[in-house]
Motif scaffolding. Structure first.
Motif, PDB file in Angstrom:
ATOM      1  N   PRO A  44       0.834  -1.218   0.000  1.00 56.40           N
ATOM      2  CA  PRO A  44       0.000   0.000   0.000  1.00 56.40           C
ATOM      3  C   PRO A  44       0.862   1.259   0.000  1.00 56.40           C
ATOM      4  CG  PRO A  44      -0.739  -1.567   1.686  1.00 56.40           C
ATOM      5  CD  PRO A  44       0.559  -2.088   1.156  1.00 56.40           C
ATOM      6  N   ASP A  45       0.369   2.315  -0.641  1.00 52.30           N
ATOM      7  CA  ASP A  45       1.155   3.558  -0.734  1.00 52.30           C
ATOM      8  C   ASP A  45       0.811   4.557   0.358  1.00 52.30           C
ATOM      9  OD1 ASP A  45      -1.354   4.335  -1.486  1.00 52.30           O
ATOM     10  OD2 ASP A  45      -0.797   5.082  -3.472  1.00 52.30           O
ATOM     11  N   THR A  46       0.054   4.107   1.374  1.00 57.31           N
ATOM     12  CA  THR A  46      -0.348   5.026   2.442  1.00 57.31           C
ATOM     13  C   THR A  46       0.818   5.406   3.356  1.00 57.31           C
ATOM     14  OG1 THR A  46      -1.034   3.074   3.710  1.00 57.31           O
ATOM     15  CG2 THR A  46      -2.752   4.258   2.496  1.00 57.31           C
ATOM     16  N   ASN A  47       1.805   4.521   3.472  1.00 56.65           N
ATOM     17  CA  ASN A  47       2.977   4.795   4.317  1.00 56.65           C
ATOM     18  C   ASN A  47       4.222   4.278   3.605  1.00 56.65           C
ATOM     19  OD1 ASN A  47       5.042   4.879   6.274  1.00 56.65           O
ATOM     20  ND2 ASN A  47       3.581   4.599   7.955  1.00 56.65           N
ATOM     21  N   PRO A  48       4.891   5.109   2.794  1.00 57.53           N
ATOM     22  CA  PRO A  48       6.047   4.657   2.003  1.00 57.53           C
ATOM     23  C   PRO A  48       7.167   4.046   2.843  1.00 57.53           C
ATOM     24  CG  PRO A  48       5.316   6.818   1.263  1.00 57.53           C
ATOM     25  CD  PRO A  48       4.561   6.520   2.518  1.00 57.53           C
ATOM     26  N   THR A  49       7.436   4.619   4.030  1.00 62.41           N
ATOM     27  CA  THR A  49       8.507   4.082   4.883  1.00 62.41           C
ATOM     28  C   THR A  49       8.171   2.677   5.356  1.00 62.41           C
ATOM     29  OG1 THR A  49       9.092   6.308   5.636  1.00 62.41           O
ATOM     30  CG2 THR A  49       9.858   4.453   6.983  1.00 62.41           C
ATOM     31  N   LEU A  50       6.927   2.493   5.796  1.00 62.99           N
ATOM     32  CA  LEU A  50       6.496   1.172   6.257  1.00 62.99           C
ATOM     33  C   LEU A  50       6.506   0.167   5.109  1.00 62.99           C
ATOM     34  CD1 LEU A  50       5.451  -0.506   8.610  1.00 62.99           C
ATOM     35  CD2 LEU A  50       3.114   0.185   7.986  1.00 62.99           C
ATOM     36  N   SER A  51       6.116   0.604   3.917  1.00 60.00           N
ATOM     37  CA  SER A  51       6.120  -0.276   2.750  1.00 60.00           C
ATOM     38  C   SER A  51       7.538  -0.706   2.398  1.00 60.00           C
ATOM     39  CB  SER A  51       5.484   0.436   1.550  1.00 60.00           C
ATOM     40  OG  SER A  51       4.109   0.660   1.767  1.00 60.00           O
ATOM     41  N   TYR A  52       8.477   0.234   2.531  1.00 57.97           N
ATOM     42  CA  TYR A  52       9.867  -0.112   2.232  1.00 57.97           C
ATOM     43  C   TYR A  52      10.413  -1.110   3.247  1.00 57.97           C
ATOM     44  CZ  TYR A  52      14.834   0.297   1.268  1.00 57.97           C
ATOM     45  OH  TYR A  52      16.141   0.010   0.977  1.00 57.97           O
ATOM     46  N   VAL A  53      10.108  -0.897   4.521  1.00 56.60           N
ATOM     47  CA  VAL A  53      10.546  -1.841   5.559  1.00 56.60           C
ATOM     48  C   VAL A  53       9.912  -3.205   5.323  1.00 56.60           C
ATOM     49  CG1 VAL A  53      10.458  -2.373   8.025  1.00 56.60           C
ATOM     50  CG2 VAL A  53      10.995  -0.052   7.277  1.00 56.60           C
ATOM     51  N   ALA A  54       8.618  -3.220   4.901  1.00 55.51           N
ATOM     52  CA  ALA A  54       7.939  -4.484   4.614  1.00 55.51           C
ATOM     53  C   ALA A  54       8.594  -5.201   3.438  1.00 55.51           C
ATOM     54  CB  ALA A  54       6.458  -4.223   4.310  1.00 55.51           C
ATOM     55  N   THR A  55       9.052  -4.433   2.448  1.00 57.03           N
ATOM     56  CA  THR A  55       9.756  -5.034   1.302  1.00 57.03           C
ATOM     57  C   THR A  55      11.084  -5.627   1.740  1.00 57.03           C
ATOM     58  OG1 THR A  55       8.750  -3.402  -0.175  1.00 57.03           O
ATOM     59  CG2 THR A  55      10.648  -4.597  -1.020  1.00 57.03           C
ATOM     60  N   LEU A  56      11.816  -4.905   2.593  1.00 52.82           N
ATOM     61  CA  LEU A  56      13.077  -5.432   3.119  1.00 52.82           C
ATOM     62  C   LEU A  56      12.839  -6.693   3.946  1.00 52.82           C
ATOM     63  CD1 LEU A  56      14.997  -2.196   4.243  1.00 52.82           C
ATOM     64  CD2 LEU A  56      15.382  -3.593   2.202  1.00 52.82           C
ATOM     65  N   ALA A  57      11.724  -6.702   4.689  1.00 52.05           N
ATOM     66  CA  ALA A  57      11.395  -7.883   5.485  1.00 52.05           C
ATOM     67  C   ALA A  57      11.082  -9.070   4.573  1.00 52.05           C
ATOM     68  CB  ALA A  57      10.213  -7.585   6.400  1.00 52.05           C
ATOM     69  N   THR A  58      10.361  -8.804   3.467  1.00 51.91           N
ATOM     70  CA  THR A  58      10.069  -9.863   2.498  1.00 51.91           C
ATOM     71  C   THR A  58      11.358 -10.369   1.861  1.00 51.91           C
ATOM     72  OG1 THR A  58       7.942  -8.809   2.011  1.00 51.91           O
ATOM     73  CG2 THR A  58       8.732 -10.436   0.427  1.00 51.91           C
ATOM     74  N   PHE A  59      12.260  -9.441   1.566  1.00 52.81           N
ATOM     75  CA  PHE A  59      13.573  -9.808   1.051  1.00 52.81           C
ATOM     76  C   PHE A  59      14.315 -10.683   2.066  1.00 52.81           C
ATOM     77  CE2 PHE A  59      18.127  -8.488   0.257  1.00 52.81           C
ATOM     78  CZ  PHE A  59      18.257  -9.166  -0.940  1.00 52.81           C
ATOM     79  N   ALA A  60      14.226 -10.288   3.341  1.00 54.66           N
ATOM     80  CA  ALA A  60      14.921 -11.024   4.398  1.00 54.66           C
ATOM     81  C   ALA A  60      14.344 -12.418   4.591  1.00 54.66           C
ATOM     82  CB  ALA A  60      14.846 -10.244   5.709  1.00 54.66           C
ATOM     83  N   VAL A  61      13.035 -12.583   4.360  1.00 56.51           N
ATOM     84  CA  VAL A  61      12.406 -13.902   4.505  1.00 56.51           C
ATOM     85  C   VAL A  61      13.099 -14.924   3.613  1.00 56.51           C
ATOM     86  CG1 VAL A  61      10.316 -15.196   3.900  1.00 56.51           C
ATOM     87  CG2 VAL A  61      10.150 -13.165   5.321  1.00 56.51           C
ATOM     88  N   GLY A  62      13.477 -14.490   2.420  1.00 54.06           N
ATOM     89  CA  GLY A  62      14.187 -15.390   1.517  1.00 54.06           C
ATOM     90  C   GLY A  62      15.500 -15.871   2.102  1.00 54.06           C
ATOM     91  N   PHE A  63      16.115 -15.032   2.936  1.00 62.14           N
ATOM     92  CA  PHE A  63      17.355 -15.421   3.593  1.00 62.14           C
ATOM     93  C   PHE A  63      17.087 -16.336   4.784  1.00 62.14           C
ATOM     94  CE2 PHE A  63      18.538 -11.476   1.465  1.00 62.14           C
ATOM     95  CZ  PHE A  63      19.747 -11.814   0.905  1.00 62.14           C
ATOM     96  N   ILE A  64      16.030 -16.019   5.527  1.00 63.48           N
ATOM     97  CA  ILE A  64      15.732 -16.765   6.746  1.00 63.48           C
ATOM     98  C   ILE A  64      15.434 -18.229   6.449  1.00 63.48           C
ATOM     99  CG2 ILE A  64      14.103 -16.974   8.668  1.00 63.48           C
ATOM    100  CD1 ILE A  64      13.848 -13.904   8.563  1.00 63.48           C
ATOM    101  N   VAL A  65      14.772 -18.505   5.312  1.00 67.12           N
ATOM    102  CA  VAL A  65      14.421 -19.896   5.000  1.00 67.12           C
ATOM    103  C   VAL A  65      15.582 -20.650   4.350  1.00 67.12           C
ATOM    104  CG1 VAL A  65      11.972 -19.371   4.766  1.00 67.12           C
ATOM    105  CG2 VAL A  65      13.423 -19.356   2.735  1.00 67.12           C
ATOM    106  N   ARG A  66      16.667 -19.957   4.035  1.00 64.62           N
ATOM    107  CA  ARG A  66      17.801 -20.648   3.420  1.00 64.62           C
ATOM    108  C   ARG A  66      18.330 -21.816   4.254  1.00 64.62           C
ATOM    109  NH1 ARG A  66      21.731 -15.873   1.461  1.00 64.62           N
ATOM    110  NH2 ARG A  66      23.273 -17.527   1.757  1.00 64.62           N
ATOM    111  N   PRO A  67      18.397 -21.708   5.598  1.00 61.94           N
ATOM    112  CA  PRO A  67      18.842 -22.875   6.373  1.00 61.94           C
ATOM    113  C   PRO A  67      17.942 -24.097   6.190  1.00 61.94           C
ATOM    114  CG  PRO A  67      18.994 -20.885   7.703  1.00 61.94           C
ATOM    115  CD  PRO A  67      18.271 -20.515   6.449  1.00 61.94           C
ATOM    116  N   PHE A  68      16.637 -23.873   6.020  1.00 64.00           N
ATOM    117  CA  PHE A  68      15.729 -25.008   5.792  1.00 64.00           C
ATOM    118  C   PHE A  68      16.009 -25.634   4.427  1.00 64.00           C
ATOM    119  CE2 PHE A  68      13.559 -22.140   8.738  1.00 64.00           C
ATOM    120  CZ  PHE A  68      13.260 -23.008   9.770  1.00 64.00           C
ATOM    121  N   GLY A  69      16.302 -24.789   3.447  1.00 68.41           N
ATOM    122  CA  GLY A  69      16.695 -25.306   2.137  1.00 68.41           C
ATOM    123  C   GLY A  69      17.994 -26.076   2.220  1.00 68.41           C
TER     124      GLY A  69
END
Length: 502
Positions: A44-69
């Motif tokens: 959502p574009d209602t809070n650009p800072t929060l959206s950017y942090v959410a994108t970084l968190a989504t990016f980080a999720v890909g790293f977090i599951v790497r040990p399971f892979g």
């Protein structure tokens, strides 16, 4: 067992393994490189800072599951074989990346957009968790004794080269179209191109033979029936896994991501350096620093892995604050004198994904050192006003920033160049894929992958540009102490080996 000519064989193995690994890193990192645009498209574009942090968190999720892979594909690699396992991870990664480029934006499908992106990031992380261990193990098991640091260092270049290629493709795409077209749909092209790269790499890899050491183990009936249990249920091997993580991999992870990803994020989001210029700065620094992966891998064959990696962590921890302070000073407007300013309406914009925009205007400030600051105001048809700052630094400051990033990447090459050989040599062949993959991907995926999000939160919390450095400096120093105390080097007939003193 008759093997083909060793020299010819090892270079074929390195080329095929590196090509595939490079492409997987490319797939993984275009998401991070385009994080600012993706935050606008999928959240959502209602809070650009929060959206950017959410994108970084989504990016980080890909790293977090790497040990399971690492566990899933490591087990498969130790039981079935190295070759077919990293063929599978390649296809999963490529398919997921291509699919991200097809997802409609938040304005079109709402909350389903970030959910789909999250699912595909999970698939990417799982695939990458199995890829690196397979490629590093495969190359190491083809390498002559005493040269593993040198030969596996070519695999180590692929992470940085993958980032370099992703930046190159993004820049090439961006410079062939207008900023409006790139932000509207052109950002999808780097995702779509990945499918072609993956198919080419698959064709190269399918012709490889299985690792000779694994073939011998299988012929003798000595492959592990339960590599997970042997790796983590055995007390002595578990000690090695923990040493590899806390004495090497976690420090290497934060140094890697600080010197490359955090540096890019700092340029774009803290210093507000213009998109194309910031990517050029990173790309040029990566280009000149990449050969040092091979140099330090080779050096580790001569003097030991520990000396090279620990030195890199120490220098990085001591240098980050002054380096980032110097970077920040190049765009500190309070230290510059403005010589002119102008205001203009740049364009009337056509409808874009996310809404119709009626007008974009820019106020341009020019300073005595040739720094140009553009304050861009975009007004939507609904009356919403969005203001962004864009800084174009002078040629001399651009060269200075390239040097500062280059120095950081040298730290990366010191800690990352030898680590594949270090991890491979630490564990026995029968459980090597599983045992080395887990600490590597926790160190990189969790400690390293969370760095952008944690550092961004620290900056926000303390309202200080440099507060984000607390995390990588702290982790690097902790890892340094553990590594110095518990990793002991032994000189053998084949070179150096690291063992746990626990």
């Amino acid at each position: 067992m008759n093997l083909p000519n060793q020299k010819q064989s090892i270079w074929q193995v390195i080329f095929a393994s590196s090509a595939g690994t490079l492409i997987e890193w490319y797939d993984f990192y275009i998401f991070g490189s385009l994080s600012l645009i993706l935050s606008e498209k999928f959240f959502p574009d209602t809070n650009p800072t929060l959206s950017y942090v959410a994108t970084l968190a989504t990016f980080a999720v890909g790293f977090i599951v790497r040990p399971f892979g690492a566990i899933v594909f490591g087990r498969l690699g130790d039981m079935v074989g190295r070759k077919y396992t990293f063929l599978l991870t390649l296809l999963i990664m490529g398919g997921s990346t291509f699919a991200i480029g097809l997802i409609p934006g938040y304005a079109t499908i709402g909350i389903l957009a970030p959910i789909l992106v999250l699912i595909l990031r999970l698939a990417q992380g799982l695939a990458l968790g199995g890829e690196y261990g397979g490629a590093a193990t495969y190359v190491a098991e083809h390498s002559p004794a005493g040269r593993r640091g040198y030969y596996t260092s070519f695999i180590q270049t692929t992470a940085t080269l993958g980032l370099f290629v992703s930046l190159g493709v993004i820049l090439a795409t961006r410079t062939t179209m207008s900023a409006e077209s790139f932000n509207e749909w052109g950002w999808r092209i780097p995702f779509w191109l990945s499918i072609l790269l993956v198919l080419m790499s698959y064709y190269i890899r399918i012709k490889l033979h299985e690792s000779p050491q694994f073939v011998q183990l299988k012929a003798e009936g000595k492959t592990s029936k339960n590599p997970i249990k042997e790796s983590f249920g055995n007390k002595e091997n578990l000690k090695l896994v923990l040493l590899a993580l806390f004495g090497a991999a976690m420090g290497q992870g934060v140094v890697w991501y600080t010197g490359q990803f955090y540096a890019l994020s700092f340029l774009q989001n803290t210093m507000h350096v213009e998109f194309v210029q910031s990517n050029i700065i990173i790309a040029v620094a990566l280009f000149f620093a990449t050969p040092f992966f091979i140099y330090f891998g080779h050096l580790s064959d001569k003097i030991g892995r520990k000396k090279v990696m620990m030195t890199g962590m120490l220098i990085a921890a001591l240098s980050y604050y002054p380096i980032y302070k110097a970077m920040d000073n190049t765009t500190d407007l309070s230290k510059k004198e403005e010589i002119s300013s102008a205001y203009r309406v740049e364009s009337s914009l056509t409808p874009q994904e996310g809404g119709k925009f009626s007008e974009r205007s820019a106020k341009i400030h020019v300073y005595t050192d040739s720094t140009v600051v553009k304050e861009i105001t975009t007004t939507s048809a609904a009356g919403k006003v969005d203001v962004k700052k864009e800084v174009t630094v002078s040629k001399s400051n651009q060269a200075w920033l390239i040097l500062l990033i280059f120095i950081q990447v040298i730290f990366v090459t010191m800690v990352y160049g030898p680590i594949a050989a270090f991890l491979v040599e630490l564990f026995p062949t029968r459980i090597r894929y599983t045992s080395m993959s887990l600490p590597y991907h926790i160190g990189n995926g969790v400690f390293g992958g969370l760095l952008p999000a944690i550092s961004t939160l620290l900056v926000t919390k303390y309202n200080n540009h440099l507060a984000g450095l607390i995390y990588p400096i702290g982790i690097a120093l902790i890892c340094l102490v553990i590594g110095l105390i518990f990793i002991k080097e032994k000189k053998t007939a084949d070179g150096f080996a690291e063992v746990a003193d626990v």
